[in-house]
Design a protein around this motif. Sequence first.
Motif, PDB file in Angstrom:
ATOM      1  N   HIS A 139      -0.080   9.217   1.976  1.00 40.89           N
ATOM      2  CA  HIS A 139      -1.114   9.900   2.753  1.00 40.89           C
ATOM      3  C   HIS A 139      -0.877   9.803   4.255  1.00 40.89           C
ATOM      4  O   HIS A 139      -1.594  10.442   5.029  1.00 40.89           O
TER       5      HIS A 139
ATOM      6  N   ASP B 165      -7.055   8.136  11.506  1.00 42.03           N
ATOM      7  CA  ASP B 165      -8.135   9.118  11.625  1.00 42.03           C
ATOM      8  C   ASP B 165      -8.680   9.223  13.043  1.00 42.03           C
ATOM      9  O   ASP B 165      -9.774   9.699  13.271  1.00 42.03           O
TER      10      ASP B 165
ATOM     11  N   GLY C 156       0.814  -1.207   0.000  1.00 44.83           N
ATOM     12  CA  GLY C 156       0.000   0.000   0.000  1.00 44.83           C
ATOM     13  C   GLY C 156       0.848   1.258   0.000  1.00 44.83           C
ATOM     14  O   GLY C 156       1.982   1.270   0.499  1.00 44.83           O
TER      15      GLY C 156
ATOM     16  N   CYS D  31      -0.323  -0.450   4.634  1.00 44.71           N
ATOM     17  CA  CYS D  31      -0.904   0.888   4.704  1.00 44.71           C
ATOM     18  C   CYS D  31      -2.269   0.889   4.036  1.00 44.71           C
ATOM     19  O   CYS D  31      -2.414   0.414   2.904  1.00 44.71           O
ATOM     20  N   SER D  32      -3.261   1.409   4.712  1.00 41.78           N
ATOM     21  CA  SER D  32      -4.595   1.575   4.145  1.00 41.78           C
ATOM     22  C   SER D  32      -5.025   3.023   4.329  1.00 41.78           C
ATOM     23  O   SER D  32      -4.252   3.866   4.786  1.00 41.78           O
ATOM     24  N   THR D  33      -6.260   3.299   3.997  1.00 36.23           N
ATOM     25  CA  THR D  33      -6.722   4.692   4.051  1.00 36.23           C
ATOM     26  C   THR D  33      -6.727   5.231   5.476  1.00 36.23           C
ATOM     27  O   THR D  33      -6.323   6.378   5.705  1.00 36.23           O
ATOM     28  N   GLY D  34      -7.159   4.417   6.421  1.00 38.37           N
ATOM     29  CA  GLY D  34      -7.290   4.938   7.782  1.00 38.37           C
ATOM     30  C   GLY D  34      -6.405   4.297   8.803  1.00 38.37           C
ATOM     31  O   GLY D  34      -6.544   4.587  10.008  1.00 38.37           O
TER      32      GLY D  34
END
Length: 420
Positions: free
Chosen positions: A316, A413, A312, A352-355
């Motif tokens: 970000h 987040d 990932g 690694c992911s979005t959150g």
Amino acid sequence: MTEAAAEPGHAQKVLTGPRSTGHAVLAAARAARAVTAARRWASRVPPVVRDSLLPALLLLNIVTTRAPRELPVAVALTAALALPLLWRRRAPLTVVGAVAGAAFVQWLLDVQLPADVALLVALYTAAAHSGRRGTLIAGAVVEAGVLLACLRWATEGAFLTPFVAVTATAVAATVLGVNVRTTRAYLAALEERAARLEREQEQQARLAVAEERTRITREMHDIVTHNLSVMVALTDAAVYAQHRAPHRTTTAMLQISETGRQALTDMRRSLGILRADEPDAQRHPLPGIAQLEALADQMGAAGLPTRLDVHGGHAHVPATAQLTVYRLVQEALTNTLKHTPAGTHATVRIRCSTGSVTVDVTDSGPRPPRPATAPTGHGIPGMRERAAAYGGTLRAGPLPGGGWGVHTRLVLDSAAAVPA
């Protein structure tokens, strides 16, 4: 001729107008200064002295204005009405009762005195220093006295006018006292709030200092422990290879030198963040996921072959979270290097992911048994603190198939995330 004669008078009027206005302004300024000076003087006078002024003036008025045959009764009643005012700040409701009782005796004797103003003063004091219930009781007592006084001493057919006038005066005294009490309570609340805010700010400052001290200590521990462990391993390898493979000794010494310089750079960078004028904090960005490959190479050169798998994109991921990931991997590999025998392999997996970011560090080497009296150290507790800053729970322990593993998941987040 008439115009010529009128011109001097007109000029005199024009000159006199501004001059009289200037005199009025000067007089007002003098009066204001006098009032300010009087207030300052009154604030310096003890309360007992201020409270004794009115009784003294009332007694002096009776002594100087009454006839000799009326003097004993008038002085006694005036003293009974005025002297309780000396204790009006200590026991306001008691003073209202004492003054009202003296006024009732005065009413029975049919004697009118200027000292009746003591009722209004006592009412004002009760309203200023008592609660709502005490104010209502004092107002009712005074209003009953007003009614009795107007019924006896008002002229025929003119009861309403003096009754309304005296009642309005009593209400004004009550309202003034209530305003004073409200203002005093408001100022006390403001002072208490300011003191509470000051205490909270001091506590927050102490907590911030303690948190920053802990962060610096944790950062220095990770930097020093890791680099010294690598340098010790490289030094042992150089000593072992100095006779068998001299070229490897040179390579190891160069790596030791590079590791030492990297340690100095990391320490200067970490401490430079505390100073706004430190240029190294800008020239050397904080390490992150992109620097894990160099870390794996460094551990491999120190004798711990390390495989790195990053799944990932990590663009970000915030810089502080990437620093946390880097320090977690660095500490886990350092522990493996220190506590496992030669031939151990390590694997680092980053997802690694979005959150979130998941970190897994495993090795194949067994850990030697720890003595019961051995110190626990600061490595794993520091790793748990770093993970907790991003809502993660760190698990560190032996794996079922052998070896050791460290696992955590950082929530990007999370509203509770703080710099680690």
